[in-house]
Design a protein around this motif. Structure first.
Motif, PDB file in Angstrom:
ATOM      1  N   ASP A  41       0.891  -1.154   0.000  1.00 26.69           N
ATOM      2  CA  ASP A  41       0.000   0.000   0.000  1.00 26.69           C
ATOM      3  C   ASP A  41       0.929   1.203   0.000  1.00 26.69           C
ATOM      4  O   ASP A  41       1.323   1.705   1.061  1.00 26.69           O
ATOM      5  CB  ASP A  41      -0.911   0.005   1.229  1.00 26.69           C
ATOM      6  N   GLY A  42       1.347   1.596  -1.196  1.00 23.77           N
ATOM      7  CA  GLY A  42       2.371   2.639  -1.318  1.00 23.77           C
ATOM      8  C   GLY A  42       3.712   2.086  -0.892  1.00 23.77           C
ATOM      9  O   GLY A  42       4.166   1.078  -1.419  1.00 23.77           O
ATOM     10  N   ASP A  43       4.322   2.703   0.112  1.00 27.30           N
ATOM     11  CA  ASP A  43       5.629   2.241   0.579  1.00 27.30           C
ATOM     12  C   ASP A  43       5.546   1.461   1.889  1.00 27.30           C
ATOM     13  O   ASP A  43       6.567   1.173   2.508  1.00 27.30           O
ATOM     14  CB  ASP A  43       6.597   3.415   0.717  1.00 27.30           C
ATOM     15  N   VAL A  44       4.337   1.110   2.307  1.00 22.92           N
ATOM     16  CA  VAL A  44       4.158   0.243   3.483  1.00 22.92           C
ATOM     17  C   VAL A  44       3.474  -1.038   3.031  1.00 22.92           C
ATOM     18  O   VAL A  44       2.857  -1.098   1.966  1.00 22.92           O
ATOM     19  CB  VAL A  44       3.339   0.925   4.612  1.00 22.92           C
ATOM     20  N   THR A  45       3.583  -2.054   3.870  1.00 23.19           N
ATOM     21  CA  THR A  45       2.925  -3.324   3.575  1.00 23.19           C
ATOM     22  C   THR A  45       1.683  -3.441   4.442  1.00 23.19           C
ATOM     23  O   THR A  45       1.619  -2.879   5.537  1.00 23.19           O
ATOM     24  CB  THR A  45       3.877  -4.496   3.859  1.00 23.19           C
ATOM     25  N   VAL A  46       0.702  -4.166   3.935  1.00 25.59           N
ATOM     26  CA  VAL A  46      -0.537  -4.352   4.685  1.00 25.59           C
ATOM     27  C   VAL A  46      -1.005  -5.798   4.606  1.00 25.59           C
ATOM     28  O   VAL A  46      -0.776  -6.489   3.612  1.00 25.59           O
ATOM     29  CB  VAL A  46      -1.685  -3.423   4.202  1.00 25.59           C
ATOM     30  N   THR A  47      -1.638  -6.221   5.677  1.00 23.29           N
ATOM     31  CA  THR A  47      -2.345  -7.493   5.757  1.00 23.29           C
ATOM     32  C   THR A  47      -3.642  -7.213   6.495  1.00 23.29           C
ATOM     33  O   THR A  47      -3.635  -6.529   7.521  1.00 23.29           O
ATOM     34  CB  THR A  47      -1.535  -8.543   6.549  1.00 23.29           C
TER      35      THR A  47
END
Length: 163
Positions: A41-47
Motif C-alpha cells: 500500500d504505497g511504501d508500506v505493507t498491509v495485511t
C-alpha cells in the motif's frame, strides 16, 4: 458483526512455490490455516484479517496467539516484498519471490484487541543486511493500534530448499 475484509490483489504469498505454501499462518495450501495475505500500500505493507468466531482470548477479544501469528507472517511476507521490489520485481510479474524465515519475533500488546473488527497490520521494512530485514508492524482495529511488533526475517537458507 465483523466488517468485510479488504482484499490484497497481489499478495506475495500467492507467489510462493507450492512446496513452500503450507504455513499455518499464510500458506494458501493449508486448508485449515489463517491465509494471511500481504501486499503493498504505497511504501508500506498491509495485511487484513477478519478473526473467526472461535479465535477468542475471552468473549469480545481476539486471542493474542492469532495476532502474534499475523505479525510473524506479515513480517516475513513484508521482507519478501521488499527484497522482491529491490530486485526489480512486483507480485504478479511471474518472477518467484525470495522466501524468508523468522529469526526473531517481538510482540507488544498495547490494549485488548476487540473481536468482531477487521484487523489491519501495517509494516515498515528496514534492510539491515543483504539477507536480513527488520519489519516494524502495527496491528489496528477500528483505526486504533492494539498491538505492535518487530520481526527480523532472514532469507530462507538453501538447506530448507533442498528436497
Amino acid at each position: 458483526m465483523v466488517q468485510e475484509a479488504k482484499e490484497i490483489v497481489h499478495a506475495i504469498q500467492d507467489e510462493y512455490p507450492d512446496d513452500f505454501a503450507w504455513c499455518y499462518g499464510c500458506g494458501r495450501r493449508n486448508a485449515r490455516g489463517h491465509h494471511f495475505r500481504t501486499g503493498w500500500d504505497g511504501d508500506v505493507t498491509v495485511t487484513y484479517y477478519d478473526p473467526a468466531g472461535d479465535e477468542l482470548a475471552l468473549p469480545g477479544f481476539v486471542y493474542g496467539g492469532v495476532i502474534a501469528s499475523m505479525i510473524d507472517c506479515h513480517g516475513t511476507g513484508s521482507a519478501s516484498l521488499a527484497l522482491h521490489r529491490k530486485n526489480g520485481h512486483e507480485p504478479g510479474d511471474g518472477e518467484d519471490p525470495p522466501r524468508f524465515v523468522t529469526a526473531s519475533l517481538h510482540v507488544d500488546f498495547k490494549k485488548p484487541t476487540p473481536h468482531g473488527k477487521l484487523l489491519k497490520a501495517t509494516g515498515r521494512v528496514e534492510e539491515i543486511h543483504p539477507k536480513k530485514f527488520k519489519v516494524l508492524v502495527e496491528v489496528e482495529a477500528d483505526g486504533e493500534v492494539c498491538v505492535t511488533g518487530e520481526v527480523v526475517a532472514v532469507v530462507m537458507p538453501e538447506t530448507f530448499l533442498q528436497k
